[in-house]
Design a protein around this motif. Sequence first.
Motif, short mmCIF file in Angstrom:
data_model
loop_
_atom_site.label_atom_id
_atom_site.label_comp_id
_atom_site.label_asym_id
_atom_site.label_seq_id
_atom_site.Cartn_x
_atom_site.Cartn_y
_atom_site.Cartn_z
N PRO A 5 0.83 -1.22 0.00
CA PRO A 5 0.00 0.00 0.00
C PRO A 5 0.86 1.26 0.00
CG PRO A 5 -0.58 -1.46 1.84
CD PRO A 5 0.61 -2.05 1.16
N GLY A 6 0.27 2.35 -0.40
CA GLY A 6 0.99 3.61 -0.52
C GLY A 6 1.58 4.10 0.79
N TYR A 7 0.83 3.96 1.89
CA TYR A 7 1.34 4.44 3.17
C TYR A 7 2.55 3.63 3.63
CZ TYR A 7 -1.27 0.53 5.19
OH TYR A 7 -1.74 -0.72 5.49
N PHE A 8 2.61 2.35 3.28
CA PHE A 8 3.74 1.51 3.66
C PHE A 8 4.99 1.89 2.87
CE2 PHE A 8 6.17 -2.51 3.64
CZ PHE A 8 6.30 -2.67 5.01
N ARG A 9 4.81 2.14 1.56
CA ARG A 9 5.95 2.59 0.75
C ARG A 9 6.47 3.93 1.22
NH1 ARG A 9 3.30 1.54 -4.94
NH2 ARG A 9 2.00 3.03 -3.91
N TYR A 10 5.56 4.82 1.59
CA TYR A 10 5.96 6.13 2.10
C TYR A 10 6.76 5.98 3.38
CZ TYR A 10 5.62 10.84 3.95
OH TYR A 10 5.91 12.06 4.47
N CYS A 11 6.34 5.08 4.25
CA CYS A 11 7.04 4.84 5.51
C CYS A 11 8.44 4.28 5.25
CB CYS A 11 6.24 3.90 6.39
SG CYS A 11 6.94 3.63 8.02
N THR A 14 10.64 7.07 3.91
CA THR A 14 11.00 7.98 4.99
C THR A 14 12.09 7.37 5.86
OG1 THR A 14 8.75 8.84 4.99
CG2 THR A 14 10.10 9.31 6.93
#
Length: 138
Positions: A5-11, A14
């Motif tokens: 998911p997008g939030y996991f890739r963003y994490c 980061t």
Amino acid sequence: MAEFPGYFRYCLNTGKLVLLAILVSGGIVLQILACALYKNWWPMLTVITYVLLPMPLLFFVGSDHSSLFSESDNSWVNATKFLTGASAVGSIAIPAILKHSGVISWGAFAMELSSFFVFVSAIMCYLRMNDEDDYSYL
């Protein structure tokens, strides 16, 4: 990484940036400690080569970074490789010359070299991160 998911890739991205920040901060701390602990600020000459090291990449390579790692007939890319290599050798040579002449001690010399290797590992992580992610080269 398209299946995450997008939030996991963003994490993850980061976290990679945080790792790079920690590596660069650690290199700076080692550089300053090499000078402050031994009360000799001559090892700060190495900072000049750290500043000059990315300049050929910024000025001569441009946006096509794949030609930097491969054989090229472009004279600007060859000049970039030469100037970057000369700066990298200078980053090791300056502390070695200072140690050989007796200006700095073995401890300061070891901290200078460890600072160099921390900076090199940060650069390698940055280049590896650019190869696999959506970040731009420079």
